[in-house]
Design a protein around this motif. Structure first.
Motif, short mmCIF file in Angstrom:
data_model
loop_
_atom_site.label_atom_id
_atom_site.label_comp_id
_atom_site.label_asym_id
_atom_site.label_seq_id
_atom_site.Cartn_x
_atom_site.Cartn_y
_atom_site.Cartn_z
N SER A 16 -40.11 -46.00 -30.95
CA SER A 16 -38.80 -45.34 -30.87
C SER A 16 -38.33 -45.17 -29.43
CB SER A 16 -38.83 -43.99 -31.60
OG SER A 16 -39.94 -43.21 -31.19
N CYS A 58 -44.85 -37.56 -40.11
CA CYS A 58 -43.42 -37.82 -40.37
C CYS A 58 -42.55 -36.78 -39.67
CB CYS A 58 -43.14 -37.81 -41.87
SG CYS A 58 -43.92 -39.15 -42.81
N GLN A 62 -39.85 -37.57 -36.63
CA GLN A 62 -38.43 -37.23 -36.76
C GLN A 62 -37.97 -36.34 -35.60
OE1 GLN A 62 -36.98 -36.40 -40.95
NE2 GLN A 62 -39.17 -36.67 -41.39
N TRP A 65 -37.52 -38.65 -32.70
CA TRP A 65 -36.25 -39.38 -32.79
C TRP A 65 -35.10 -38.51 -32.29
CZ3 TRP A 65 -35.55 -42.67 -37.88
CH2 TRP A 65 -36.57 -43.63 -37.94
N ARG A 66 -35.10 -37.25 -32.67
CA ARG A 66 -34.01 -36.35 -32.25
C ARG A 66 -34.03 -36.16 -30.73
NH1 ARG A 66 -35.72 -33.84 -37.15
NH2 ARG A 66 -34.08 -34.01 -38.76
N ASN A 77 -30.96 -43.63 -37.80
CA ASN A 77 -30.58 -43.41 -39.20
C ASN A 77 -31.74 -42.71 -39.90
OD1 ASN A 77 -29.85 -43.50 -41.89
ND2 ASN A 77 -29.06 -45.59 -41.79
N PHE A 78 -31.60 -41.41 -40.09
CA PHE A 78 -32.69 -40.61 -40.66
C PHE A 78 -32.88 -40.84 -42.15
CE2 PHE A 78 -32.18 -38.62 -36.60
CZ PHE A 78 -33.43 -38.11 -36.30
N GLU A 79 -32.00 -41.65 -42.77
CA GLU A 79 -32.21 -42.00 -44.17
C GLU A 79 -33.50 -42.81 -44.35
OE1 GLU A 79 -28.79 -43.94 -45.71
OE2 GLU A 79 -27.52 -42.14 -45.60
N TRP A 81 -36.36 -41.96 -43.68
CA TRP A 81 -37.45 -41.09 -44.12
C TRP A 81 -37.37 -40.73 -45.59
CZ3 TRP A 81 -41.25 -41.01 -40.78
CH2 TRP A 81 -40.96 -41.32 -39.46
N TYR A 118 -33.91 -48.70 -37.06
CA TYR A 118 -33.29 -47.48 -36.56
C TYR A 118 -31.85 -47.28 -37.00
CZ TYR A 118 -37.47 -47.14 -33.75
OH TYR A 118 -38.78 -47.05 -33.36
N ALA A 121 -32.11 -48.21 -41.59
CA ALA A 121 -33.13 -47.49 -42.36
C ALA A 121 -34.05 -48.43 -43.13
CB ALA A 121 -32.48 -46.48 -43.31
#
Length: 206
Positions: A16, A58, A62, A65-66, A77-79, A81, A118, A121
């Motif tokens: 990432s 996980c 996440q 990523w933020r 794209n957090f979808e 997860w 990314y 998703a």
């Protein structure tokens, strides 16, 4: 400037922080295209696994990523997860880029995997997805499948990881300038193109 200067970019398609560095790296590479040879090295972040990630892993990723999004201005794209079963396995995507290298498409596939992961998703730990992405870039599907699972590509991956280690790499992305026998680790900035260029150009001019 030394004619024997090589700028190594050590990456992993599923790293990432590599995604976060991508906008700046693209500008750095473009600025140096006539001054140094740029060589991509697949670092191999996480070995083969079929085990789903633990919930705490996980959550940690996440949060990472933020943090990268805030620091580097890139979007995730957090979808991913919720639409996938996350697996901590990046060697398949590294093997894919090594196959693409044989067709002169390493960087193209590396960047395509990043967008797939990314922005769309998608799950690059899944070989079937990698087959699709290779075919999308014009690599014959059956050949891609044969090569990605070959002993030769596995040997190349191990050699890439050994090269990264010999360059002193401990994380991704890494940028290393080699001039003759001298190795210089570039302490790259994720946000400042000029800061990166100044380090590299000063070494080239020394």
């Amino acid at each position: 400037m030394s004619a024997s200067a090589t700028l190594y970019y050590i990456y992993d398609p599923m790293c990432s922080w590599c995604w976060g560095f991508r906008p700046v790296w693209s500008q750095v590479k473009a600025a140096l295209k006539d001054k140094v040879d740029v060589v991509y090295v697949a670092g191999g972040l996480a070995p083969d696994s079929d085990e789903p990630m633990e919930p705490e892993v996980c959550d940690y990723l996440q949060k990472t990523w933020r943090r990268i999004s805030e620091q580097c201005g890139v979007e995730f794209n957090f979808e991913f997860w919720t639409q996938n079963t996350p697996v901590r396995s990046t060697w398949p995507s590294c093997r894919a880029t090594l196959v693409a290298r044989e067709y002169g498409r390493e960087v193209a596939l590396y960047e395509r995997i990043q967008r797939f992961y990314y922005q769309e998703a998608g799950n690059p730990s899944d070989y079937a997805s990698l087959y699709d992405l290779g075919e999308e870039l014009g690599i014959p599907r059956e050949t891609f499948i044969e090569r990605i699972h070959s002993e030769d590509i596995e040997r190349q991956l191990q050699e890439e990881m050994a090269l990264a280690e010999s360059l002193g790499v401990r994380g991704y992305p890494s940028v290393v300038l080699k001039i003759g026998d001298q190795i210089h680790f570039i302490r790259h900035s994720y946000t400042d193109v000029d800061a990166n260029l100044q380090q590299i150009e000063a070494l080239l001019a020394a």
